[in-house]
Design a protein around this motif. Structure first.
Motif, mmCIF file in Angstrom:
data_model
loop_
_atom_site.group_PDB
_atom_site.id
_atom_site.type_symbol
_atom_site.label_atom_id
_atom_site.label_comp_id
_atom_site.label_asym_id
_atom_site.label_seq_id
_atom_site.Cartn_x
_atom_site.Cartn_y
_atom_site.Cartn_z
ATOM 1 N N GLY A 141 0.788 -1.233 0.000
ATOM 2 C CA GLY A 141 0.000 0.000 0.000
ATOM 3 C C GLY A 141 0.816 1.276 0.000
ATOM 4 N N GLN A 142 2.111 1.171 -0.253
ATOM 5 C CA GLN A 142 2.933 2.379 -0.362
ATOM 6 C C GLN A 142 2.598 3.091 -1.676
ATOM 7 N N VAL A 143 2.371 4.381 -1.596
ATOM 8 C CA VAL A 143 2.080 5.160 -2.804
ATOM 9 C C VAL A 143 3.405 5.571 -3.440
ATOM 10 N N ILE A 203 0.395 2.038 -6.391
ATOM 11 C CA ILE A 203 0.422 1.563 -5.012
ATOM 12 C C ILE A 203 1.037 0.173 -4.956
ATOM 13 N N THR A 204 1.978 -0.020 -4.041
ATOM 14 C CA THR A 204 2.595 -1.346 -3.946
ATOM 15 C C THR A 204 1.560 -2.369 -3.501
ATOM 16 N N ALA A 205 1.648 -3.559 -4.082
ATOM 17 C CA ALA A 205 0.696 -4.628 -3.801
ATOM 18 C C ALA A 205 1.449 -5.951 -3.855
ATOM 19 N N PRO A 206 1.009 -6.941 -3.072
ATOM 20 C CA PRO A 206 1.691 -8.224 -3.136
ATOM 21 C C PRO A 206 1.549 -8.865 -4.507
ATOM 22 N N ILE A 207 2.408 -9.812 -4.798
ATOM 23 C CA ILE A 207 2.416 -10.468 -6.099
ATOM 24 C C ILE A 207 1.332 -11.531 -6.195
ATOM 25 N N GLY A 248 2.159 -9.971 2.286
ATOM 26 C CA GLY A 248 0.817 -10.205 1.751
ATOM 27 C C GLY A 248 0.744 -11.276 0.683
ATOM 28 N N ASN A 249 1.801 -12.066 0.554
ATOM 29 C CA ASN A 249 1.827 -13.136 -0.440
ATOM 30 C C ASN A 249 1.543 -14.492 0.207
ATOM 31 N N SER A 250 0.835 -15.357 -0.515
ATOM 32 C CA SER A 250 0.706 -16.744 -0.100
ATOM 33 C C SER A 250 1.992 -17.482 -0.425
ATOM 34 N N ALA A 251 2.344 -18.463 0.413
ATOM 35 C CA ALA A 251 3.561 -19.228 0.138
ATOM 36 C C ALA A 251 3.260 -20.719 0.117
ATOM 37 N N ILE A 252 3.797 -21.380 -0.893
ATOM 38 C CA ILE A 252 3.817 -22.838 -0.926
ATOM 39 C C ILE A 252 5.283 -23.209 -0.752
ATOM 40 N N LEU A 253 5.583 -23.965 0.297
ATOM 41 C CA LEU A 253 6.977 -24.194 0.665
ATOM 42 C C LEU A 253 7.372 -25.653 0.459
ATOM 43 N N LYS A 254 8.575 -25.834 -0.053
ATOM 44 C CA LYS A 254 9.162 -27.166 -0.127
ATOM 45 C C LYS A 254 10.557 -27.072 0.470
ATOM 46 N N GLY A 255 10.749 -27.721 1.618
ATOM 47 C CA GLY A 255 12.055 -27.683 2.264
ATOM 48 C C GLY A 255 12.881 -28.909 1.922
ATOM 49 N N GLY A 256 14.148 -28.839 2.268
ATOM 50 C CA GLY A 256 15.021 -29.994 2.040
ATOM 51 C C GLY A 256 14.536 -31.190 2.841
ATOM 52 N N GLU A 311 10.979 -5.960 -0.589
ATOM 53 C CA GLU A 311 10.626 -5.146 -1.751
ATOM 54 C C GLU A 311 10.502 -5.982 -3.020
ATOM 55 N N GLY A 312 11.366 -6.988 -3.147
ATOM 56 C CA GLY A 312 11.345 -7.845 -4.332
ATOM 57 C C GLY A 312 10.129 -8.752 -4.383
ATOM 58 N N LEU A 313 9.410 -8.857 -3.282
ATOM 59 C CA LEU A 313 8.199 -9.679 -3.252
ATOM 60 C C LEU A 313 6.949 -8.846 -3.542
ATOM 61 N N MET A 314 7.157 -7.608 -3.943
ATOM 62 C CA MET A 314 6.021 -6.728 -4.206
ATOM 63 C C MET A 314 5.849 -6.452 -5.692
ATOM 64 N N SER A 315 4.594 -6.292 -6.076
ATOM 65 C CA SER A 315 4.233 -5.745 -7.370
ATOM 66 C C SER A 315 3.574 -4.391 -7.089
#
Lengths: 443, 443
Positions: free
Chosen positions: A95-97, A112-116, A141-149, A403-407
């Protein structure tokens, strides 16, 4: 029929739709709840962790790997927990303008910044990473699907159960905002869910990253190779050069930001070249040298080898480095743009004009002057934490933090405005296009 | 053996290496030279343009298409030329400092905008577009490989010859910074050059865009579908709703920003629903209605049809629109997130809270309140010009101007700094991480 992967991806997407609308307070409160949940069930987690460590010993994994798995080791558990609170305390990335513009009376445009959306994150064996990644995803604000070692599977499983239970019972974040998957096969199936998954972030071996890039239409954020170079100019400080080259090579050779290629200006004296290489030899680094460098060194040693044909394209990830001569800074730039993996490259010189030429010409995520390539890291850059380092040129580049996780999205607020009244749309009204101060915008 | 496509891609990459190091003055001077070159050879260009138009007539292309091809039409040629100077006059997008941070004494980190590299741009038949795209590419420091519509081939060929001759003879920009390719086959071959080409920007039919996305590992910026929706809330102004819906549908139905889906709150009075639909019927728009909307309309007309099964996922690109009822703003958001192509969606309401809910919940590049979807356009947003509209969520989103053609690099300027002395790298020095004002940085 809906496949298991499609269900996971759809669930992640549905969770995102809710997550996207939550406030920073709601997202941060969820992180606090996860922190408390993990803390209160520490013994359950450490019990699972003991099973992972025993399995690792049973499979004769190396002592160093077993140590990496150990969550009871030193203050690792507490550091993991406080890391979650650190992420919660970061500024809201949503939500950053970033742009505000008056298009006409009563018609205002905002960027406005929004999650991807839905992130598929594949990571290595250290069990504490799951807490960090889950925290970053929820905060952004992003959903994550995780796969760990698989080495940390029991620990991951218990921790993700606690995360899901906590989210469901005492937060506004949907439980499916963080989903753990178990098998490599599921990863393969998920890679075809480009309708629901927006970004894949693999953190692992080059082979893993390449394999993922080759098998999905979903954008992949990360790096396969980390072929970093240092160019030592002829106007240089020998002591700084030694420090930087040795640190870049030996501080953590398995890191993607370790140097693999050393380019020396042809005019550097033979004495200085010998001295610089000796610093590497003293650190037990094997130098892979071109014939002209070999001639200058004029000595035999088990640490001096002829450079292989592919030595310039090599990521050693070990106490090895290629050493070659180049004509000047232009030749160095050209060599790097041809052979480097566009990760991080450094020039060592006392001449600012040459440094600027190098940094302007090299097409890599990081371009350094008189500094170790090992600084390429989200923590060192002050991003708090990182999800990885990107050698992409599209979207995020270099160490990737929140920041890299934002659109972003464009919001247009009008009062019945139509295009047909404006120039270009059939009318004759003219756009105002007056920039406003984004900082002063309250939406 | 090096294929023709690889040679083109490599040449583009080599040109980029030079282009990347040029100043704004050098790049803008090249645009001025191109402007002068095209102006002085106007008659040569118009002669070629006449051949294209004759070919079009020989192939019985529509009068409107022939008109689009005609570069002598009205002031099109002059507008094309002044467009080049407009781009030249824009602020330099390269080298902008967007982050400045002191990591420690004498160790400063800067994030600086940098061009992406080599762009492969595929565009439609209007001949003047080549000048615009070439100007944008050079201004942003990117190499461009261009493929224009075959209908304008003779015009493109002459113009690109003039561009290449001009660049080579009187500018610092390499001639190969702009390369025109001739055939669809070459495009196919170029799509496999992911080592040298950084971004593909297709501007054309959905089929073209989909085909490109399916056949390359290079990131693709653009949109296939433009399925835009308007949701009319029950707290609304009927006159504004009519204006906006009719403008969004009829101003240019073939545009990707035309509305295709109209969602009406179930509580709107039958009278108002009839009145709103009548405005569309008056504009000769065919409404594809659900059974409950049909019942409300209670009339037969050639412009009222039953909605097909796939009506919610349809991009008509014509005087057609789907009309359906939804329960409330939440249902509208969910419907749009399920069916829209994440391009641009608008809410019509007098209730600000509902508008905010809609704009926060809809996951599209553009989220509008009381405004026509047709505003989704780089010129209208004040970007000067656009290379296309992106429905990607990675990198640039929405109308893409110069900014969307930029990446960034991290510059680290030190004085012999090594990681081994800092916390986390084996030492005990602590990072300062003090943010500096990027505007005041002079590099």
């Amino acid at each position: 029929m809906t496949s298991a992967a499609e269900t996971i991806a759809k669930d992640g997407n549905a969770a995102f739709a809710i997550l996207k609308t939550l406030s920073n307070e709601q997202r941060s409160a969820a992180l606090k709840a996860i922190h408390d949940g993990l803390q209160s069930q520490k013994s359950r987690i450490l019990d699972a962790n003991k099973i992972d460590m025993q399995n690792a010993r049973d499979h004769n994994l190396s002592a160093s790997l077993v140590k990496r798995l150990d969550l009871s080791n030193a203050d690792k558990f507490d550091a993991m927990l406080s890391g979650i609170l650190d992420v919660a305390a970061l500024d809201d990335p949503v939500g950053q303008v970033t742009l505000a513009r008056k298009l006409d009376e009563g018609l205002n445009l905002y960027r406005i910044t929004a999650p991807i959306g839905v992130l598929l994150i594949i990571f290595e064996s250290r069990p504490e990473v799951i807490a960090n990644i889950a925290a970053l995803a929820i905060k952004s604000g992003n959903s994550a699907i995780l796969k760990g070692g698989k080495e940390s599977y029991q620990t991951f499983k218990v921790m993700s159960e606690i995360v899901n239970e906590t989210l469901a019972s005492s937060t506004d974040v949907p439980a499916k905002a963080v989903q753990l998957i178990e098998s490599r096969e599921e990863v393969g199936d998920l890679l075809s869910q480009d309708r629901y998954i927006d970004l894949v972030i693999p953190r692992g071996s080059n082979a893993l990253v390449r394999n993922i890039k080759d098998n999905t239409k979903i954008p992949v954020l990360g790096h396969a190779d980390g072929i970093c170079s240092i160019y030592v100019d002829d106007e240089f400080d020998l002591q700084k050069a030694k420090r930087i080259v040795v640190d870049s090579k030996t501080n953590y050779p398995a890191g993607c930001n370790a140097v693999e290629q050393l380019l020396l200006h042809r005019n550097i004296s033979e004495e200085d070249i010998k001295s610089l290489v000796q610093a590497l030899l003293d650190a037990k680094v094997t130098v892979h040298v071109t014939p002209e460098v070999k001639k200058i060194l004029a000595q035999t040693s088990e640490y001096i080898q002829d450079a292989a044909e592919d030595a310039f394209d090599k990521e050693y990830l070990s106490f090895d480095i290629t050493v070659a001569l180049v004509d000047d800074v232009d030749a160095a730039v050209q060599h790097i743009n041809t052979h480097s993996s566009k990760h991080t490259d450094s020039i060592i010189t006392q001449n600012e004009a040459k440094a600027n030429k190098f940094m302007k010409g090299v097409d890599s995520a990081g371009v350094y002057w008189n500094a170790s390539t090992r600084f390429a890291d989200g923590f060192r850059y002050g991003f708090g934490t990182e999800v990885g380092i990107s050698t992409n040129k599209i979207h995020a580049r270099g160490p990737v933090g929140l920041e890299g996780l934002m659109s972003y999205q464009y919001q247009l607020r009008g009062d019945g405005h139509i295009v047909g009244e404006y120039v270009g749309g059939g009318g004759n009204k003219v756009f105002v296009h007056e920039d406003l101060n984004p900082k002063s915008v309250k939406l």
